[in-house]
Design a protein around this motif. Structure first.
Motif, PDB file in Angstrom:
ATOM      1  N   GLY A 172     -11.734 -17.978   2.105  1.00  0.00           N
ATOM      2  CA  GLY A 172     -10.425 -18.289   1.539  1.00  0.00           C
ATOM      3  C   GLY A 172      -9.516 -18.987   2.535  1.00  0.00           C
ATOM      4  O   GLY A 172      -8.880 -19.996   2.219  1.00  0.00           O
ATOM      5  N   VAL A 173      -9.455 -18.454   3.758  1.00  0.00           N
ATOM      6  CA  VAL A 173      -8.545 -19.002   4.773  1.00  0.00           C
ATOM      7  C   VAL A 173      -8.973 -20.401   5.215  1.00  0.00           C
ATOM      8  O   VAL A 173      -8.125 -21.275   5.436  1.00  0.00           O
ATOM      9  CB  VAL A 173      -8.443 -18.053   5.989  1.00  0.00           C
TER      10      VAL A 173
ATOM     11  N   SER B  52      -4.021 -22.702  -4.603  1.00  0.00           N
ATOM     12  CA  SER B  52      -4.248 -21.841  -5.772  1.00  0.00           C
ATOM     13  C   SER B  52      -5.734 -21.731  -6.089  1.00  0.00           C
ATOM     14  O   SER B  52      -6.240 -20.630  -6.373  1.00  0.00           O
ATOM     15  CB  SER B  52      -3.501 -22.400  -6.985  1.00  0.00           C
ATOM     16  N   ALA B  53      -6.455 -22.850  -5.996  1.00  0.00           N
ATOM     17  CA  ALA B  53      -7.899 -22.822  -6.252  1.00  0.00           C
ATOM     18  C   ALA B  53      -8.623 -22.042  -5.160  1.00  0.00           C
ATOM     19  O   ALA B  53      -9.563 -21.282  -5.440  1.00  0.00           O
ATOM     20  CB  ALA B  53      -8.445 -24.243  -6.335  1.00  0.00           C
ATOM     21  N   ALA B  54      -8.184 -22.219  -3.913  1.00  0.00           N
ATOM     22  CA  ALA B  54      -8.806 -21.513  -2.798  1.00  0.00           C
ATOM     23  C   ALA B  54      -8.734 -20.003  -3.001  1.00  0.00           C
ATOM     24  O   ALA B  54      -9.720 -19.284  -2.820  1.00  0.00           O
ATOM     25  CB  ALA B  54      -8.131 -21.903  -1.486  1.00  0.00           C
ATOM     26  N   VAL B  55      -7.554 -19.526  -3.395  1.00  0.00           N
ATOM     27  CA  VAL B  55      -7.362 -18.080  -3.589  1.00  0.00           C
ATOM     28  C   VAL B  55      -8.069 -17.606  -4.859  1.00  0.00           C
ATOM     29  O   VAL B  55      -8.883 -16.666  -4.826  1.00  0.00           O
ATOM     30  CB  VAL B  55      -5.860 -17.738  -3.663  1.00  0.00           C
ATOM     31  N   ASN B  56      -7.773 -18.248  -5.969  1.00  0.00           N
ATOM     32  CA  ASN B  56      -8.280 -17.767  -7.265  1.00  0.00           C
ATOM     33  C   ASN B  56      -9.800 -17.803  -7.340  1.00  0.00           C
ATOM     34  O   ASN B  56     -10.428 -16.846  -7.831  1.00  0.00           O
ATOM     35  CB  ASN B  56      -7.681 -18.591  -8.405  1.00  0.00           C
TER      36      ASN B  56
ATOM     37  N   LYS C  55     -12.262 -14.691  -7.665  1.00  0.00           N
ATOM     38  CA  LYS C  55     -13.132 -14.691  -8.856  1.00  0.00           C
ATOM     39  C   LYS C  55     -14.593 -14.465  -8.461  1.00  0.00           C
ATOM     40  O   LYS C  55     -15.344 -13.775  -9.156  1.00  0.00           O
ATOM     41  CB  LYS C  55     -12.988 -16.024  -9.586  1.00  0.00           C
ATOM     42  N   ALA C  56     -14.997 -15.048  -7.334  1.00  0.00           N
ATOM     43  CA  ALA C  56     -16.375 -14.862  -6.854  1.00  0.00           C
ATOM     44  C   ALA C  56     -16.631 -13.392  -6.521  1.00  0.00           C
ATOM     45  O   ALA C  56     -17.710 -12.856  -6.813  1.00  0.00           O
ATOM     46  CB  ALA C  56     -16.620 -15.733  -5.633  1.00  0.00           C
ATOM     47  N   LEU C  57     -15.636 -12.728  -5.938  1.00  0.00           N
ATOM     48  CA  LEU C  57     -15.786 -11.297  -5.647  1.00  0.00           C
ATOM     49  C   LEU C  57     -15.911 -10.484  -6.931  1.00  0.00           C
ATOM     50  O   LEU C  57     -16.725  -9.554  -7.023  1.00  0.00           O
ATOM     51  CB  LEU C  57     -14.589 -10.795  -4.837  1.00  0.00           C
ATOM     52  N   LYS C  58     -15.106 -10.820  -7.929  1.00  0.00           N
ATOM     53  CA  LYS C  58     -15.161 -10.101  -9.195  1.00  0.00           C
ATOM     54  C   LYS C  58     -16.512 -10.266  -9.872  1.00  0.00           C
ATOM     55  O   LYS C  58     -17.049  -9.311 -10.455  1.00  0.00           O
ATOM     56  CB  LYS C  58     -14.039 -10.586 -10.117  1.00  0.00           C
TER      57      LYS C  58
ATOM     58  N   ASN D 159      -6.975 -10.894  -2.441  1.00  0.00           N
ATOM     59  CA  ASN D 159      -6.016 -11.739  -3.139  1.00  0.00           C
ATOM     60  C   ASN D 159      -4.658 -11.735  -2.437  1.00  0.00           C
ATOM     61  O   ASN D 159      -4.063 -12.796  -2.167  1.00  0.00           O
ATOM     62  CB  ASN D 159      -5.878 -11.279  -4.587  1.00  0.00           C
ATOM     63  N   GLY D 160      -4.163 -10.546  -2.123  1.00  0.00           N
ATOM     64  CA  GLY D 160      -2.848 -10.429  -1.484  1.00  0.00           C
ATOM     65  C   GLY D 160      -2.816 -11.038  -0.101  1.00  0.00           C
ATOM     66  O   GLY D 160      -1.856 -11.739   0.266  1.00  0.00           O
ATOM     67  N   THR D 161      -3.863 -10.791   0.674  1.00  0.00           N
ATOM     68  CA  THR D 161      -3.927 -11.335   2.035  1.00  0.00           C
ATOM     69  C   THR D 161      -3.954 -12.863   2.018  1.00  0.00           C
ATOM     70  O   THR D 161      -3.225 -13.526   2.761  1.00  0.00           O
ATOM     71  CB  THR D 161      -5.166 -10.789   2.776  1.00  0.00           C
ATOM     72  N   LEU D 162      -4.788 -13.415   1.134  1.00  0.00           N
ATOM     73  CA  LEU D 162      -4.892 -14.879   1.064  1.00  0.00           C
ATOM     74  C   LEU D 162      -3.589 -15.509   0.580  1.00  0.00           C
ATOM     75  O   LEU D 162      -3.175 -16.562   1.079  1.00  0.00           O
ATOM     76  CB  LEU D 162      -6.054 -15.277   0.144  1.00  0.00           C
ATOM     77  N   ARG D 163      -2.917 -14.887  -0.389  1.00  0.00           N
ATOM     78  CA  ARG D 163      -1.644 -15.431  -0.895  1.00  0.00           C
ATOM     79  C   ARG D 163      -0.570 -15.402   0.190  1.00  0.00           C
ATOM     80  O   ARG D 163       0.232 -16.329   0.307  1.00  0.00           O
ATOM     81  CB  ARG D 163      -1.195 -14.668  -2.136  1.00  0.00           C
ATOM     82  N   ASN D 164      -0.545 -14.332   0.974  1.00  0.00           N
ATOM     83  CA  ASN D 164       0.423 -14.259   2.071  1.00  0.00           C
ATOM     84  C   ASN D 164       0.181 -15.357   3.105  1.00  0.00           C
ATOM     85  O   ASN D 164       1.122 -15.981   3.611  1.00  0.00           O
ATOM     86  CB  ASN D 164       0.353 -12.887   2.746  1.00  0.00           C
TER      87      ASN D 164
END
Length: 454
Positions: free
Chosen positions: A88-89, A101-105, A109-112, A125-130
């Motif tokens: 993600g980072v 947005s694509a990087a995070v989502n 989604k891959a983890l889910k 999700n929270g870490t990447l958005r921050n």
């Protein structure tokens, strides 16, 4: 080939990194099995490979950023969690073409899709958005280290020895270039075309090329990111992928003799075998020795594609076995010895994380054995070239010195005398061909040894 349901580029990259972590094996095998055999579209496979290699090139920098935003220590994270954060980072901070947005989502989604628990997905999700919200104020790799120093993205033991051997400034330059994606370097097959004609053929297809600075038959494709097999002229055998350093090392067997007999003692996939076959006089012969069945098959395919198979006798056997079974002597032998590969980290970024200091000494025995065997196969007055893609003295100068101590019939010659003038700067004071990694050439080592005529 069937595509697995719900598989994505991020998911493939995640699985590749997790399975590779701690294995000590080359990441390319995991890439081949997990990504290339996935059945996904070519663009998705390319993205997955790009993510894996980008993470490996910038791992230390990514971990510094993650540590500054996560309350959980990296050492307490499971490999899957850490791999997801790194993927993600690297998209957010280092791959500008991918929207945050694509990087995070897509990473979450891959983890889910891997059926990870909700709390873990929420944490990632929270870490990447921050991190995404703060990215404009984040330090660059050039200033994120202690006291605003560059992040080297290499293990400390390796940077310390390079600093000792080459000086701090040169060490940092090597690390800097290793952390970038290399351009594609091709060697033109002079048996079938020439540099100018092939460059024109690429230009007609909108592919920009430039000649290599050191090797006369090289073409550099700075912007090429697709499959090599899709390039015009590949099927016709007009070129092969090979760095300028390897191309130049083959020149060290000069002067080639009419009706001469030559041996490639560690042929591998045949990159240097093909170059040697094209360089040799028409009536000279070349034997290529390779014990591995898969590599031997690919060696033969490469020779066939480039129209060189009739000039080369391939032997699926190790050099020692070949020497025991065959009583022929050779005018020139090329030994591209197995090594740590520290000169080609830019192309294979996993090498830096897979190697340990003790590996450099353990390979010496194999390298010396290959040289000793080759020495028994050389005619009086013949040339023996010893080469590695390593920067380490234990695998290079020390091996040659030990060999010369026990083989007084051989003498070291200056590589500069057998290379084009454009490559003279790549030869060191001892006469070894020893380029360090730069934007234009890989790190390499070669010594030219000649057996006395008596």
């Amino acid at each position: 080939m069937m595509q697995k349901k719900g598989m994505t580029a991020r998911g493939l990259a995640l699985e590749t990194l997790v399975q590779w972590t701690g294995s000590g094996k080359p990441v390319q095998g995991f890439i081949n099995r997990i990504i290339h055999d996935s059945g996904l579209k070519n663009e998705e496979r390319q993205l997955a490979v790009m993510l894996v290699l980008a993470v490996l090139r910038e791992q230390e920098y990514l971990d510094l950023l993650i540590s500054s935003f996560s309350k959980t220590k990296l050492r307490k994270m499971k490999p899957l969690t850490l791999a997801a954060l790194r993927i993600g980072v690297v998209q957010i901070c280092r791959l500008e073409r991918i929207p945050d947005s694509a990087a995070v989502n897509e990473t979450v989604k891959a983890l889910k899709k891997m059926r990870q628990p909700g709390w873990l997905c929420s944490f990632v999700n929270g870490t990447l958005r921050n991190i995404a919200r703060s990215k404009e104020s984040l330090p660059s790799p050039e200033e994120a280290g202690p006291g605003g120093t560059p992040v080297l993205n290499h293990p400390v033991w390796l940077t310390e020895r390079w600093q000792e051997h080459f000086g701090r400034e040169q060490m940092q330059a090597i690390c800097r270039v290793n952390n970038t994606e290399p351009a594609l370097c091709l060697q033109v097959n002079q048996v079938r075309t020439d540099q100018e004609t092939l460059a024109e053929q690429f230009s007609e297809q909108g592919i920009r090329t430039e000649p290599g600075s050191f090797a006369l038959d090289s073409l550099i494709l700075q912007e090429q990111r697709g499959a090599v097999t899709d390039l015009p002229g590949f099927t016709e055998g007009l070129f092969q992928v090979q760095d300028q350093a390897a191309r130049l090392a083959c020149e060290l067997l000069r002067p080639f003799k009419e009706q001469g007999r030559y041996l490639d003692g560690c042929a591998g996939l045949g990159g240097k075998t093909c170059i040697l076959a094209a360089l040799l006089p028409q009536d000279a012969s070349l034997v290529a020795v390779e014990p591995d069945q898969r590599r031997s098959r690919l060696l033969q395919e490469n020779l066939q594609r480039q129209g060189l198979s009739e000039k080369v006798e391939t032997v699926q056997q190790g050099l020692q076995g070949f020497a025991a079974d065959d009583d022929r002597l050779f005018d020139g032998i090329f030994i591209d010895a197995p090594c740590s590969g520290t000169g080609i980290i830019r192309k294979h970024p996993d090498i830096r994380w897979n190697r340990q200091p003790e590996d450099l000494v353990s390979s010496q025995k194999t390298q010396l054995a290959l040289l000793q065997t080759a020495a028994t196969l050389i005619k009086p007055g013949g040339v023996l070239v010893y080469a590695t893609c390593s920067l380490e003295p234990e695998e290079n100068q020390q091996v040659v010195e030990q060999f010369l101590t026990t083989n007084p019939a051989f003498a070291l010659t200056d590589c500069r005398d057998f290379l084009p003038a454009s490559a003279a700067s790549l030869v060191d004071a001892q006469g070894f061909f020893a380029p360090l990694p730069t934007e234009e050439i890989e790190g390499f080592f070669a010594a030219r040894l000649v057996r006395s005529a008596l």
